[in-house]
Design a protein around this motif. Structure first.
Motif, PDB file in Angstrom:
ATOM      1  N   GLU A   1       0.856  -1.188   0.000  1.00  0.00           N
ATOM      2  CA  GLU A   1       0.000   0.000   0.000  1.00  0.00           C
ATOM      3  C   GLU A   1       0.890   1.236   0.000  1.00  0.00           C
ATOM      4  OE1 GLU A   1      -2.496  -0.227   3.442  1.00  0.00           O
ATOM      5  OE2 GLU A   1      -3.160  -2.260   2.908  1.00  0.00           O
ATOM      6  N   LYS A   2       0.493   2.187  -0.832  1.00  0.00           N
ATOM      7  CA  LYS A   2       1.238   3.453  -0.870  1.00  0.00           C
ATOM      8  C   LYS A   2       0.263   4.596  -1.092  1.00  0.00           C
ATOM      9  CE  LYS A   2       4.512   6.439  -1.194  1.00  0.00           C
ATOM     10  NZ  LYS A   2       5.311   6.794   0.007  1.00  0.00           N
ATOM     11  N   ASN A   3       0.348   5.584  -0.227  1.00  0.00           N
ATOM     12  CA  ASN A   3      -0.497   6.772  -0.371  1.00  0.00           C
ATOM     13  C   ASN A   3       0.384   8.005  -0.519  1.00  0.00           C
ATOM     14  OD1 ASN A   3      -2.567   4.955   0.486  1.00  0.00           O
ATOM     15  ND2 ASN A   3      -2.050   5.437   2.604  1.00  0.00           N
ATOM     16  N   PHE A   4      -0.069   8.929  -1.345  1.00  0.00           N
ATOM     17  CA  PHE A   4       0.506  10.272  -1.328  1.00  0.00           C
ATOM     18  C   PHE A   4      -0.577  11.159  -0.731  1.00  0.00           C
ATOM     19  CE2 PHE A   4       3.067   8.483  -4.862  1.00  0.00           C
ATOM     20  CZ  PHE A   4       4.321   8.675  -4.293  1.00  0.00           C
ATOM     21  N   ASP A   5      -0.392  11.552   0.534  1.00  0.00           N
ATOM     22  CA  ASP A   5      -1.458  12.210   1.289  1.00  0.00           C
ATOM     23  C   ASP A   5      -2.726  11.376   1.214  1.00  0.00           C
ATOM     24  OD1 ASP A   5       0.199  14.307   2.130  1.00  0.00           O
ATOM     25  OD2 ASP A   5      -0.085  15.330   0.206  1.00  0.00           O
ATOM     26  N   LYS A   6      -3.778  11.961   0.659  1.00  0.00           N
ATOM     27  CA  LYS A   6      -5.041  11.208   0.642  1.00  0.00           C
ATOM     28  C   LYS A   6      -5.204  10.324  -0.585  1.00  0.00           C
ATOM     29  CE  LYS A   6      -7.639  14.364   3.559  1.00  0.00           C
ATOM     30  NZ  LYS A   6      -8.054  15.764   3.426  1.00  0.00           N
ATOM     31  N   LEU A   7      -4.249  10.461  -1.503  1.00  0.00           N
ATOM     32  CA  LEU A   7      -4.344   9.680  -2.743  1.00  0.00           C
ATOM     33  C   LEU A   7      -3.800   8.262  -2.523  1.00  0.00           C
ATOM     34  CD1 LEU A   7      -4.983   9.944  -5.823  1.00  0.00           C
ATOM     35  CD2 LEU A   7      -2.569  10.519  -6.130  1.00  0.00           C
TER      36      LEU A   7
ATOM     37  N   ASN B   1      12.589  -0.736  -4.481  1.00  0.00           N
ATOM     38  CA  ASN B   1      13.973  -0.447  -4.095  1.00  0.00           C
ATOM     39  C   ASN B   1      14.083   0.772  -3.180  1.00  0.00           C
ATOM     40  OD1 ASN B   1      13.588   1.603  -5.859  1.00  0.00           O
ATOM     41  ND2 ASN B   1      15.258   1.067  -7.248  1.00  0.00           N
ATOM     42  N   ARG B   2      12.992   1.027  -2.473  1.00  0.00           N
ATOM     43  CA  ARG B   2      12.993   2.008  -1.382  1.00  0.00           C
ATOM     44  C   ARG B   2      13.211   3.448  -1.848  1.00  0.00           C
ATOM     45  NH1 ARG B   2      16.831   2.586   3.755  1.00  0.00           N
ATOM     46  NH2 ARG B   2      18.226   2.873   2.008  1.00  0.00           N
ATOM     47  N   LEU B   3      12.951   3.695  -3.136  1.00  0.00           N
ATOM     48  CA  LEU B   3      12.927   5.097  -3.555  1.00  0.00           C
ATOM     49  C   LEU B   3      11.653   5.750  -3.021  1.00  0.00           C
ATOM     50  CD1 LEU B   3      14.243   4.921  -7.231  1.00  0.00           C
ATOM     51  CD2 LEU B   3      15.443   5.705  -5.189  1.00  0.00           C
ATOM     52  N   GLU B   4      10.658   4.916  -2.742  1.00  0.00           N
ATOM     53  CA  GLU B   4       9.463   5.358  -2.009  1.00  0.00           C
ATOM     54  C   GLU B   4       9.268   4.409  -0.834  1.00  0.00           C
ATOM     55  OE1 GLU B   4       7.841   8.008  -2.666  1.00  0.00           O
ATOM     56  OE2 GLU B   4       8.108   8.389  -4.816  1.00  0.00           O
ATOM     57  N   MET B   5       8.843   4.972   0.301  1.00  0.00           N
ATOM     58  CA  MET B   5       8.537   4.146   1.473  1.00  0.00           C
ATOM     59  C   MET B   5       7.086   3.707   1.395  1.00  0.00           C
ATOM     60  SD  MET B   5      11.308   4.221   3.188  1.00  0.00           S
ATOM     61  CE  MET B   5      12.449   5.095   4.253  1.00  0.00           C
TER      62      MET B   5
ATOM     63  N   GLY C   1       2.210  -3.511   3.964  1.00  0.00           N
ATOM     64  CA  GLY C   1       2.646  -4.659   3.180  1.00  0.00           C
ATOM     65  C   GLY C   1       4.066  -5.070   3.525  1.00  0.00           C
ATOM     66  N   SER C   2       4.625  -5.952   2.728  1.00  0.00           N
ATOM     67  CA  SER C   2       5.989  -6.409   2.988  1.00  0.00           C
ATOM     68  C   SER C   2       6.728  -6.657   1.677  1.00  0.00           C
ATOM     69  CB  SER C   2       5.979  -7.691   3.820  1.00  0.00           C
ATOM     70  OG  SER C   2       5.465  -8.756   3.048  1.00  0.00           O
TER      71      SER C   2
ATOM     72  N   VAL D   1       4.662  -0.192   9.993  1.00  0.00           N
ATOM     73  CA  VAL D   1       5.605  -0.540   8.922  1.00  0.00           C
ATOM     74  C   VAL D   1       7.024  -0.482   9.479  1.00  0.00           C
ATOM     75  CG1 VAL D   1       6.519   0.171   6.681  1.00  0.00           C
ATOM     76  CG2 VAL D   1       4.058   0.346   7.141  1.00  0.00           C
ATOM     77  N   ALA D   2       7.793  -1.553   9.291  1.00  0.00           N
ATOM     78  CA  ALA D   2       9.164  -1.597   9.834  1.00  0.00           C
ATOM     79  C   ALA D   2      10.153  -1.968   8.732  1.00  0.00           C
ATOM     80  CB  ALA D   2       9.227  -2.606  10.969  1.00  0.00           C
TER      81      ALA D   2
END
Ligand code: ADP
Ligand code: MG
Length: 255
Positions: free
Chosen positions: A13-19, A53-57, A61-62, A79-80
């Motif tokens: 899962e990835k959000n940019f603010d509310k998106l 590749n962690r350019l985005e956190m 998920g895992s 998230v860890a």
């Protein structure tokens, strides 16, 4: 495929603010597989690659790379990420090629290719130069070693970018629309280099609009739309007989 799991991404899962950009995307990639990711603009394809590749956190998920956990999420939703040096070591196994080539303009072709091995990995110069030359030979650029990027065509720049990523000796290559910024007559030379890499059994995820490349080279095609994987399968199934209406609509629009 020999069964070795190179990438295991579960419920990303990835959000940019509310998106909500990724709404629980899961993908497993095995050694030597070439996975093509297709889908409309804005569906989250780049974001997904960048999360790997962690350019985005990620926000949930895992992700496990070659058995090593990069990030996981507890039952409570926390998230860890792996500790910094471990995370960096894991992500270094993945090379990435972007739509924009991002070469260093002040470095020659050869210097671009050896830069990361020298500075990030501490490889000796006399060890990496022959490797760099071999890689540049493979992508057909041995005669450009001493050129600066400004003197190269887009297709040549992108082939340098591929050689540069390979110089880090990655186990996995991620491509994000590597031919989208190129004039049509220059896409072939870049696709050829990628095809060669696939034939050498590199594990690859390729986000692309090149449907014929996806159909001919990929072992599996993933169709993403609005932050989820809508359909996936072998290329003949997805292109020849798409099951989902959204996939059909997208493919009709592309052809
Ligand atoms: P694709 O690669 O499939 O075209 P992207 O992953 O680039 O899609 O983008 C998915 C969505 O996330 C789009 O709506 C885009 O505008 C948004 N997005 C991407 N990156 C960012 C960012 N850094 N900040 C805010 N929104 C972003
Ligand atoms: Mg994109």
């Amino acid at each position: 495929m020999n069964g070795m799991k190179m990438i295991s991404a579960l419920n990303i899962e990835k959000n940019f603010d509310k998106l909500e950009v990724l709404k629980g995307v899961s993908l497993e990639v095995f050694k030597g597989e070439v996975v093509a990711v297709i889908g409309p603009s804005g569906s989250g394809k780049s974001t997904f690659l960048r999360c790997l590749n962690r350019l985005e956190m990620i926000d949930g998920g895992s992700i496990t790379i070659e058995g090593d956990e990069l990030v996981s999420t507890t039952a409570e939703g926390k998230v860890a990420y792996a500790e910094e040096s471990q995370a960096r070591m894991i992500c270094r196994r993945m090379g990435m090629v972007f739509q924009q080539f991002n070469l260093f303009p002040h470095l020659t072709v050869l210097e671009n290719v050896i830069e990361a091995p020298l500075t990030v990995k501490g490889v000796k110069k006399d060890e990496i130069i022959p490797v760099a030359k071999e890689l540049l030979g493979k992508v057909g650029l041995l005669d450009k070693l001493d050129c600066y990027p400004s003197r190269l065509s887009g297709g040549q720049k992108q082939r340098v970018a591929i050689a540069r990523a390979l110089a880090m000796n990655p186990d996995i290559m991620l491509f994000d629309e590597p031919t989208s910024a190129l004039d049509p007559e220059l896409t072939g030379e870049v696709l050829k280099a990628m095809r060669q890499l696939a034939e050498e059994h590199m594990t690859m995820i390729v986000v692309t609009h090149e449907m014929s490349f996806a159909r001919e080279v990929a072992n599996r095609v993933i169709f993403m739309d609005k932050g989820e994987i809508v359909e996936q399968g072998d290329p003949e199934a997805v292109f020849g007989d798409p099951k989902q209406q959204r996939t059909q609509a997208f493919l009709n629009h592309m052809s």
